[in-house]
Design a protein around this motif. Structure first.
Motif, PDB file in Angstrom:
ATOM      1  N   THR A 140       0.867  -1.163   0.000  1.00 48.12           N
ATOM      2  CA  THR A 140       0.000   0.000   0.000  1.00 48.12           C
ATOM      3  C   THR A 140       0.910   1.221   0.000  1.00 48.12           C
ATOM      4  N   LYS A 141       0.542   2.234  -0.784  1.00 45.84           N
ATOM      5  CA  LYS A 141       1.335   3.461  -0.820  1.00 45.84           C
ATOM      6  C   LYS A 141       0.463   4.647  -0.446  1.00 45.84           C
ATOM      7  N   LEU A 142       1.074   5.594   0.223  1.00 42.57           N
ATOM      8  CA  LEU A 142       0.448   6.856   0.580  1.00 42.57           C
ATOM      9  C   LEU A 142       1.329   7.953   0.006  1.00 42.57           C
ATOM     10  N   ASN A 143       0.779   8.708  -0.942  1.00 42.34           N
ATOM     11  CA  ASN A 143       1.524   9.768  -1.630  1.00 42.34           C
ATOM     12  C   ASN A 143       2.860   9.271  -2.180  1.00 42.34           C
ATOM     13  N   GLY A 144       2.817   8.064  -2.758  1.00 44.16           N
ATOM     14  CA  GLY A 144       3.997   7.490  -3.413  1.00 44.16           C
ATOM     15  C   GLY A 144       4.959   6.780  -2.485  1.00 44.16           C
ATOM     16  N   GLN A 145       4.749   6.859  -1.176  1.00 38.41           N
ATOM     17  CA  GLN A 145       5.632   6.219  -0.203  1.00 38.41           C
ATOM     18  C   GLN A 145       4.977   4.948   0.329  1.00 38.41           C
ATOM     19  N   THR A 146       5.754   3.870   0.413  1.00 42.58           N
ATOM     20  CA  THR A 146       5.238   2.601   0.912  1.00 42.58           C
ATOM     21  C   THR A 146       4.824   2.733   2.377  1.00 42.58           C
ATOM     22  N   VAL A 147       3.641   2.214   2.679  1.00 48.51           N
ATOM     23  CA  VAL A 147       3.140   2.190   4.050  1.00 48.51           C
ATOM     24  C   VAL A 147       3.647   0.902   4.693  1.00 48.51           C
ATOM     25  N   ALA A 148       4.386   1.037   5.777  1.00 48.54           N
ATOM     26  CA  ALA A 148       4.890  -0.140   6.480  1.00 48.54           C
ATOM     27  C   ALA A 148       3.715  -0.938   7.036  1.00 48.54           C
ATOM     28  N   PRO A 149       3.758  -2.272   6.919  1.00 48.71           N
ATOM     29  CA  PRO A 149       2.666  -3.097   7.445  1.00 48.71           C
ATOM     30  C   PRO A 149       2.416  -2.847   8.921  1.00 48.71           C
ATOM     31  N   LYS A 150       1.131  -2.813   9.271  1.00 48.61           N
ATOM     32  CA  LYS A 150       0.670  -2.659  10.658  1.00 48.61           C
ATOM     33  C   LYS A 150       1.046  -1.301  11.269  1.00 48.61           C
ATOM     34  N   ASN A 151       1.437  -0.331  10.434  1.00 51.21           N
ATOM     35  CA  ASN A 151       1.841   0.989  10.906  1.00 51.21           C
ATOM     36  C   ASN A 151       0.800   2.023  10.457  1.00 51.21           C
ATOM     37  N   PRO A 152      -0.116   2.436  11.360  1.00 51.49           N
ATOM     38  CA  PRO A 152      -1.182   3.370  10.961  1.00 51.49           C
ATOM     39  C   PRO A 152      -0.613   4.689  10.444  1.00 51.49           C
ATOM     40  N   LEU A 161      -3.598   7.295  -2.654  1.00 50.65           N
ATOM     41  CA  LEU A 161      -3.416   5.953  -2.122  1.00 50.65           C
ATOM     42  C   LEU A 161      -3.299   4.954  -3.252  1.00 50.65           C
ATOM     43  N   SER A 162      -2.496   3.933  -3.027  1.00 47.69           N
ATOM     44  CA  SER A 162      -2.411   2.822  -3.973  1.00 47.69           C
ATOM     45  C   SER A 162      -2.514   1.525  -3.206  1.00 47.69           C
ATOM     46  N   PHE A 163      -3.393   0.664  -3.670  1.00 49.91           N
ATOM     47  CA  PHE A 163      -3.494  -0.710  -3.179  1.00 49.91           C
ATOM     48  C   PHE A 163      -3.024  -1.558  -4.342  1.00 49.91           C
ATOM     49  N   GLY A 164      -1.797  -2.087  -4.260  1.00 50.33           N
ATOM     50  CA  GLY A 164      -1.224  -2.733  -5.440  1.00 50.33           C
ATOM     51  C   GLY A 164      -1.124  -1.700  -6.544  1.00 50.33           C
ATOM     52  N   ASP A 165      -1.688  -2.021  -7.719  1.00 49.79           N
ATOM     53  CA  ASP A 165      -1.657  -1.094  -8.859  1.00 49.79           C
ATOM     54  C   ASP A 165      -2.887  -0.204  -8.944  1.00 49.79           C
ATOM     55  N   MET A 166      -3.815  -0.322  -8.020  1.00 52.77           N
ATOM     56  CA  MET A 166      -5.050   0.464  -8.056  1.00 52.77           C
ATOM     57  C   MET A 166      -4.852   1.771  -7.296  1.00 52.77           C
TER      58      MET A 166
END
Length: 187
Positions: A140-152, A161-166
């Motif tokens: 998952t990405k937020l503004n192009g940066q990867t969101v670390a798992p389990k890190n709100p 936001l990106s979920f995979g390629d969406m």
């Protein structure tokens, strides 16, 4: 065969909300549409370069987060809108689930989206919304940066936001109203 590059169920399109945003005051609109929304972004390659207001990049500086980001393109009237509300399929009271399976609140049937990809935590009193990746396969990405798992990660209006390629753009209920009012001025 269904198009696998689009979310399975669209809850509406931008132009369905435009008339209400034009005729209602902000508080009345938010009372009718209280949930934050995601707007499905079209691929940049598919945009018409002759449409100048959609092809000019705008930058925004966030002095609090000390980030510079590209502003999302304004949505077209036919872009899909997905309210982030709970469904009866989801048994987790405090989470709005996103993923490929039918047990999610927002079902996105795409190969790059995990069965249980991420979730949103929304505080109804403060309108605070957080995004949490569930250690998804394609991230998952937020503004192009990867969101670390389990890190709100706290979200703000216009976050991409990106979920995979969406790809989607996030708006609070009030931010969505403001966006629609600005689109009305362009049309």
């Amino acid at each position: 065969m269904a198009d696998s590059s689009r979310p399975r169920v669209a809850m509406g399109i931008v132009k369905e909300y435009l008339q209400q945003a034009h005729t209602l005051q902000r508080d009345a609109f938010v009372a009718i549409h209280p949930e934050p929304v995601l707007i499905r972004q079209k691929d940049v390659e598919s945009m018409d370069p002759r449409n100048e207001y959609r092809s000019t990049l705008k930058m925004k500086v966030d002095p609090i987060k000390k980030e510079v980001r590209v502003e999302p393109f304004p949505p077209s009237p036919t872009d899909s809108v997905f309210p982030l509300g709970k469904s009866e399929r989801n048994t987790f009271a405090s989470k709005v689930l996103v993923g490929r399976t039918e047990t999610n609140d927002l079902v996105i049937q795409h190969l790059t989206v995990s069965k249980h990809h991420a979730y949103f935590r929304i505080d109804p009193d403060s309108s605070l919304c957080e995004l949490v990746d569930t250690d998804s396969t394609n991230g998952t990405k937020l503004n192009g940066q990867t969101v670390a798992p389990k890190n709100p990660r706290e979200l703000a209006d216009g976050d991409q936001l990106s979920f995979g390629d969406m790809r989607f753009t996030f708006y609070t209920a009030g931010g969505f109203f403001d966006l629609l009012r600005s689109l009305s001025a362009l049309r």
